[in-house]
Design a protein around this motif. Structure first.
Motif, mmCIF file in Angstrom:
data_model
loop_
_atom_site.group_PDB
_atom_site.id
_atom_site.type_symbol
_atom_site.label_atom_id
_atom_site.label_comp_id
_atom_site.label_asym_id
_atom_site.label_seq_id
_atom_site.Cartn_x
_atom_site.Cartn_y
_atom_site.Cartn_z
ATOM 1 N N PHE A 11 0.808 -1.217 0.000
ATOM 2 C CA PHE A 11 0.000 0.000 0.000
ATOM 3 C C PHE A 11 0.846 1.274 0.000
ATOM 4 O O PHE A 11 0.334 2.357 -0.297
ATOM 5 C CB PHE A 11 -1.002 0.009 1.162
ATOM 6 N N ALA A 54 -9.152 7.383 2.039
ATOM 7 C CA ALA A 54 -8.407 8.646 2.098
ATOM 8 C C ALA A 54 -9.275 9.798 1.628
ATOM 9 O O ALA A 54 -9.184 10.920 2.158
ATOM 10 C CB ALA A 54 -7.141 8.551 1.247
ATOM 11 N N GLY A 86 0.868 3.369 -3.080
ATOM 12 C CA GLY A 86 -0.314 4.184 -3.353
ATOM 13 C C GLY A 86 -0.150 5.640 -2.946
ATOM 14 O O GLY A 86 -1.096 6.432 -3.093
ATOM 15 N N TYR A 87 1.020 6.008 -2.446
ATOM 16 C CA TYR A 87 1.302 7.394 -2.043
ATOM 17 C C TYR A 87 2.207 8.062 -3.076
ATOM 18 O O TYR A 87 2.970 7.398 -3.775
ATOM 19 C CB TYR A 87 2.009 7.418 -0.683
ATOM 20 N N TYR A 146 0.466 11.717 5.988
ATOM 21 C CA TYR A 146 -0.882 11.524 5.450
ATOM 22 C C TYR A 146 -1.502 12.823 4.947
ATOM 23 O O TYR A 146 -2.280 12.823 3.995
ATOM 24 C CB TYR A 146 -1.765 10.915 6.541
ATOM 25 N N SER A 171 -4.959 4.011 3.774
ATOM 26 C CA SER A 171 -4.225 4.262 2.538
ATOM 27 C C SER A 171 -5.052 3.988 1.289
ATOM 28 O O SER A 171 -4.637 4.363 0.186
ATOM 29 C CB SER A 171 -2.953 3.400 2.509
ATOM 30 N N ASP A 172 -6.189 3.336 1.444
ATOM 31 C CA ASP A 172 -7.061 3.102 0.305
ATOM 32 C C ASP A 172 -7.603 4.446 -0.195
ATOM 33 O O ASP A 172 -8.077 5.257 0.609
ATOM 34 C CB ASP A 172 -8.220 2.199 0.726
ATOM 35 N N PRO A 173 -7.540 4.738 -1.492
ATOM 36 C CA PRO A 173 -7.996 6.041 -2.000
ATOM 37 C C PRO A 173 -9.428 6.393 -1.618
ATOM 38 O O PRO A 173 -9.737 7.570 -1.400
ATOM 39 C CB PRO A 173 -7.840 5.898 -3.520
ATOM 40 N N THR A 175 -1.767 12.764 0.858
ATOM 41 C CA THR A 175 -0.617 12.363 0.045
ATOM 42 C C THR A 175 -0.879 11.074 -0.727
ATOM 43 O O THR A 175 0.017 10.560 -1.385
ATOM 44 C CB THR A 175 0.607 12.162 0.947
ATOM 45 N N VAL A 176 -2.088 10.562 -0.651
ATOM 46 C CA VAL A 176 -2.475 9.333 -1.340
ATOM 47 C C VAL A 176 -2.862 9.649 -2.773
ATOM 48 O O VAL A 176 -3.523 10.660 -3.048
ATOM 49 C CB VAL A 176 -3.641 8.649 -0.600
ATOM 50 N N LYS A 177 -2.457 8.784 -3.691
ATOM 51 C CA LYS A 177 -2.795 8.964 -5.108
ATOM 52 C C LYS A 177 -4.265 8.626 -5.378
ATOM 53 O O LYS A 177 -4.898 7.895 -4.613
ATOM 54 C CB LYS A 177 -1.935 8.046 -5.980
#
Length: 440
Positions: free
Chosen positions: A142, A360, A145-146, A166, A355-357, A372-374
């Motif tokens: 995960f 987030a 994913g950032y 985060y 961390s899951d979009p 900061t998560v994509k």
């Protein structure tokens, strides 16, 4: 009645308000923020965690943090986490930011509190990492994913990922766009004289131009970020002061202190004895045009009833042709798993969940803070409105170059002293005396 925060509302404030970016950020490759200053934080590395388990989490996670204003949003996320992990729970342990800064390390060291926890970027992360509190994240899937550049603040010197910043915040004044427009301000000031003229125009309308929490160290120092961003002789000038390669008695910082003195008449009365909470109310009520903290207080002032459009503005303290940066940013709220105690796998599952979009996005839109998560879909009106700042040339907030909190406090206290009436020379000399003692 239309939402005053919408990006379609006519605005005269070119360069300050939203530019129609809207929700497009979710499709971007990532922020183009530049000038990040120093690299990874120093510190020791603890044992590396195994890969997060595909099994459901079990047990209770103690989640220690300082964002009381985010508690309700975290409660929503915790409810969803429990739906996905019926035999697990997350209990929040929330402390005020001042207390968290000073006591969190000792409080969570044993692992009974803060199975999962956060740290401020800079000094606190360095101290916690040196103490071995962060368990190394290793090659957790995960983490990919950032945005890679934005999570460097959570790395050890070896570039091992210890924690995950985060929040992506802008540590610069927020402002009431309606108040600016009514004062005849049509564009962002491009130099120091322009910023002083802006303050004078706001004062002429009967407003407090700048609400500044000079009595609250955790937030009084936020203004210094944009005050020095273009004045610093190098992007690492604060780190150089801490290393003894520079001094606060140098001409460039004396000039900054002189500019604080010039701002003093535009702060609220008794500014050096005021904390951020009453100033949030002052700003939300429309009586103060700017709140000199950061984007992380937008949600708080909305809850206090602010209905006007809110933008971001940073004082440019140099001539227009000398300005390298438009503003400042920080990637902070560094999520981690406690190396001590038990329950690391459940804590790791909580980090994976955050961390899951989708999750987030729940956090970001519920707290009016970029993350900061994509691939996050920003639907919050304030996040859409300030999204253009993700494309501006911004510098890593300079105050977080300090890894020694006593040195940082001395530098920031010099600014407070000048506003109280101390001369810049005396304030700088006293601060340098503290620094010299620390460097011996």
């Amino acid at each position: 009645m239309s939402d005053p925060r919408t990006t379609t509302r006519r605005r005269l404030l070119s360069g300050l308000g939203a530019l129609g970016v809207g929700g497009a950020l979710s499709a971007c490759v990532g922020p183009t923020i530049t000038g990040r200053g120093t690299g990874a934080s120093a510190g020791a590395e603890a044992a590396v965690l195994p890969a997060v388990s595909a099994d459901k989490a079990t047990g209770t996670v103690s989640f220690a943090h300082w964002r009381a204003e985010d508690k309700a949003v975290f409660d929503t996320l915790i409810a969803e986490f429990r739906t996905q992990n019926p035999d697990a729970n997350v209990v929040q342990d929330v402390a005020p930011s001042n207390d968290y800064q000073s006591t969190a390390l000792q409080k969570i060291r044993g692992g009974q509190i803060g199975t999962a926890f956060v740290a401020f970027r800079g000094a606190q992360f360095v101290a916690m990492n040196k103490a071995g509190i962060y368990a190394g994240l290793g090659a957790q899937p995960f983490v990919d994913g950032y945005f890679a550049e934005l999570v460097k603040a959570g790395q050890a010197p070896s570039r091992a990922q210890m924690g995950l910043p985060y929040q992506l915040v802008f540590n610069m004044p927020i402002y009431n766009e309606d108040a600016f427009e009514q004062a005849g301000i049509s564009e962002a000031p491009k130099d120091w004289d322009g910023f002083l003229a802006l303050c004078e125009a706001l004062k002429g309308k009967g407003l407090v131009p700048i609400a500044w929490p000079g009595g609250e160290p955790a937030n009084s120092g936020q203004l210094i970020n944009s005050m020095v961003m273009n004045a610093m002789p190098t992007d690492t000038a604060f780190a150089d002061i801490e290393a003894g390669r520079g001094k606060v008695t140098d001409d460039w910082f004396l000039q900054v202190l002189g500019q604080y003195k010039q701002l003093a008449p535009y702060f609220e009365p008794n500014s050096t004895g005021t904390s951020s909470e009453p100033l949030q109310q002052l700003f939300a009520s429309g009586k103060a045009a700017m709140l000199a903290t950061g984007s992380f207080h937008v949600s708080a002032v909305r809850k206090l009833g602010a209905e006007f459009p809110i933008g971001l503005v940073a004082p440019i303290t140099v001539a227009a042709d000398k300005a390298r940066y438009e503003g400042v940013y920080n990637a902070t709220f560094i999520l981690g798993v406690n190396a001590a105690g038990e329950g690391q796998q459940a804590a790791l599952k909580w980090l994976e969940f955050l961390s899951d979009p989708v999750n987030a996005a729940t956090y970001a839109n519920g707290t009016a803070q970029h993350v900061t998560v994509k691939d996050v879909d920003y639907t919050n009106a304030d996040l859409k409105h300030t999204a253009p700042w993700l494309e501006k040339k911004t510098m890593l907030a300079p105050r977080f170059q300090f890894n020694d909190l006593d040195i940082r406090a001395a530098v920031e206290a010099a600014c407070v002293a000048v506003v109280s009436g101390t001369s810049p020379d005396q304030a700088a000399s006293e601060a340098q005396g503290v620094i010299d003692q620390k460097l011996r």
